[in-house]
Design a protein around this motif. Sequence first.
Motif, mmCIF file in Angstrom:
data_model
loop_
_atom_site.group_PDB
_atom_site.id
_atom_site.type_symbol
_atom_site.label_atom_id
_atom_site.label_comp_id
_atom_site.label_asym_id
_atom_site.label_seq_id
_atom_site.Cartn_x
_atom_site.Cartn_y
_atom_site.Cartn_z
ATOM 1 N N GLY A 182 0.795 -1.220 0.000
ATOM 2 C CA GLY A 182 0.000 0.000 0.000
ATOM 3 C C GLY A 182 0.827 1.269 0.000
ATOM 4 O O GLY A 182 0.295 2.367 0.168
ATOM 5 N N THR A 183 2.135 1.159 -0.212
ATOM 6 C CA THR A 183 3.013 2.321 -0.234
ATOM 7 C C THR A 183 3.039 2.935 -1.632
ATOM 8 O O THR A 183 3.072 2.209 -2.627
ATOM 9 N N MET A 184 3.052 4.252 -1.706
ATOM 10 C CA MET A 184 3.113 4.913 -3.005
ATOM 11 C C MET A 184 4.543 4.880 -3.536
ATOM 12 O O MET A 184 5.496 5.197 -2.822
ATOM 13 N N ALA A 185 4.700 4.496 -4.802
ATOM 14 C CA ALA A 185 5.997 4.475 -5.473
ATOM 15 C C ALA A 185 6.040 5.601 -6.496
ATOM 16 O O ALA A 185 5.105 5.767 -7.280
ATOM 17 N N ILE A 186 7.135 6.373 -6.486
ATOM 18 C CA ILE A 186 7.279 7.514 -7.381
ATOM 19 C C ILE A 186 8.602 7.414 -8.112
ATOM 20 O O ILE A 186 9.664 7.371 -7.485
ATOM 21 N N ALA A 187 8.544 7.357 -9.435
ATOM 22 C CA ALA A 187 9.756 7.323 -10.259
ATOM 23 C C ALA A 187 9.940 8.690 -10.900
ATOM 24 O O ALA A 187 9.100 9.142 -11.679
ATOM 25 N N VAL A 188 11.037 9.368 -10.546
ATOM 26 C CA VAL A 188 11.378 10.656 -11.149
ATOM 27 C C VAL A 188 12.377 10.385 -12.264
ATOM 28 O O VAL A 188 13.502 9.957 -12.017
ATOM 29 N N ARG A 189 11.942 10.607 -13.496
ATOM 30 C CA ARG A 189 12.793 10.317 -14.653
ATOM 31 C C ARG A 189 13.728 11.499 -14.872
ATOM 32 O O ARG A 189 13.306 12.549 -15.362
ATOM 33 N N ARG A 190 14.972 11.329 -14.539
ATOM 34 C CA ARG A 190 15.952 12.418 -14.593
ATOM 35 C C ARG A 190 16.939 12.184 -15.723
ATOM 36 O O ARG A 190 17.753 11.256 -15.679
ATOM 37 N N TRP A 191 16.879 13.039 -16.749
ATOM 38 C CA TRP A 191 17.730 12.865 -17.921
ATOM 39 C C TRP A 191 19.097 13.511 -17.713
ATOM 40 O O TRP A 191 19.223 14.547 -17.067
ATOM 41 N N ARG A 192 20.097 12.913 -18.309
ATOM 42 C CA ARG A 192 21.430 13.502 -18.328
ATOM 43 C C ARG A 192 21.735 14.131 -19.684
ATOM 44 O O ARG A 192 22.550 15.032 -19.793
ATOM 45 N N ARG A 193 21.067 13.633 -20.714
ATOM 46 C CA ARG A 193 21.263 14.172 -22.062
ATOM 47 C C ARG A 193 19.966 13.997 -22.856
ATOM 48 O O ARG A 193 19.101 13.186 -22.492
ATOM 49 N N GLN A 194 19.840 14.737 -23.946
ATOM 50 C CA GLN A 194 18.605 14.767 -24.718
ATOM 51 C C GLN A 194 18.187 13.390 -25.212
ATOM 52 O O GLN A 194 17.004 13.029 -25.175
ATOM 53 N N THR A 195 19.122 12.575 -25.668
ATOM 54 C CA THR A 195 18.776 11.273 -26.234
ATOM 55 C C THR A 195 18.112 10.359 -25.211
ATOM 56 O O THR A 195 17.299 9.507 -25.573
ATOM 57 N N GLU A 196 18.428 10.531 -23.931
ATOM 58 C CA GLU A 196 17.848 9.671 -22.901
ATOM 59 C C GLU A 196 16.367 9.962 -22.682
ATOM 60 O O GLU A 196 15.629 9.096 -22.218
#
Length: 251
Positions: free
Chosen positions: A157-171
Amino acid sequence: MLSAARNQALADLRERIAALEGGVAKRKVCLPFEVPEIDAVLPGGGLAHGALHEFAGGGSGTVDGAAAALFAAGIAARTKGQIAWCLTRPDLFMPALAQAGLHPDRVVFVEANKEEEVLEDMETCLSYGGLGAVVGEVVRLPMTASRRLQLAAEKTGTMAIAVRRWRRQTEANDFGQPTASTTRWRVSVMPSEELPVAGIGRPRWLLELMRVKAGECAEFCVGACDATGRIDISSGSGDRSNTSGRSLYSA
């Protein structure tokens, strides 16, 4: 008579399954934004606990990426309990998180050497079951890994949060790949609210709900998270040519 016996047998079976899973199945609950226009498009009237949610910046720059992390921080701040923040680069600027409602004494940082380890740490923290939310900074979120996170979140029941952090444009292209996330959001910085005097007003964001299970996509212009982690509907869409926002990541 037969129906009553059948119902009792089903009830017994459910109890046995719950016991095998390590406890009574948790009731699905949601965390409302308390913004009617947003809650109305989300099944259950808010972000589901026990589910995985994705957040990314609207562009490849650090400003939009920081806004996405602040949005995630504001959501985590409104959950109950400690927050596990899993990452590989310990460069978060804590005063900015505090301004979004997430105070340092609630955050436990879990540092990893590789991104794959971040996903493993997230799953471990979700399995613990005693946290308000588990946040992880990742570039890529493979389908298999996202399914494991979704299942782990559902179990406790825990909320999971994925923050998508790019290092470069292609990613950033990886954000278009399918995942098991319940919702997927994109956050872009807009000009801050105008003030009647010279100065910088409350930051504004364009929130794009890119995907939601059993729902429809939508977008909203909102005032950024306040000191309690809350957002509100902003008037006017503005022009992104003169953006302003709080610094989240230290140099």
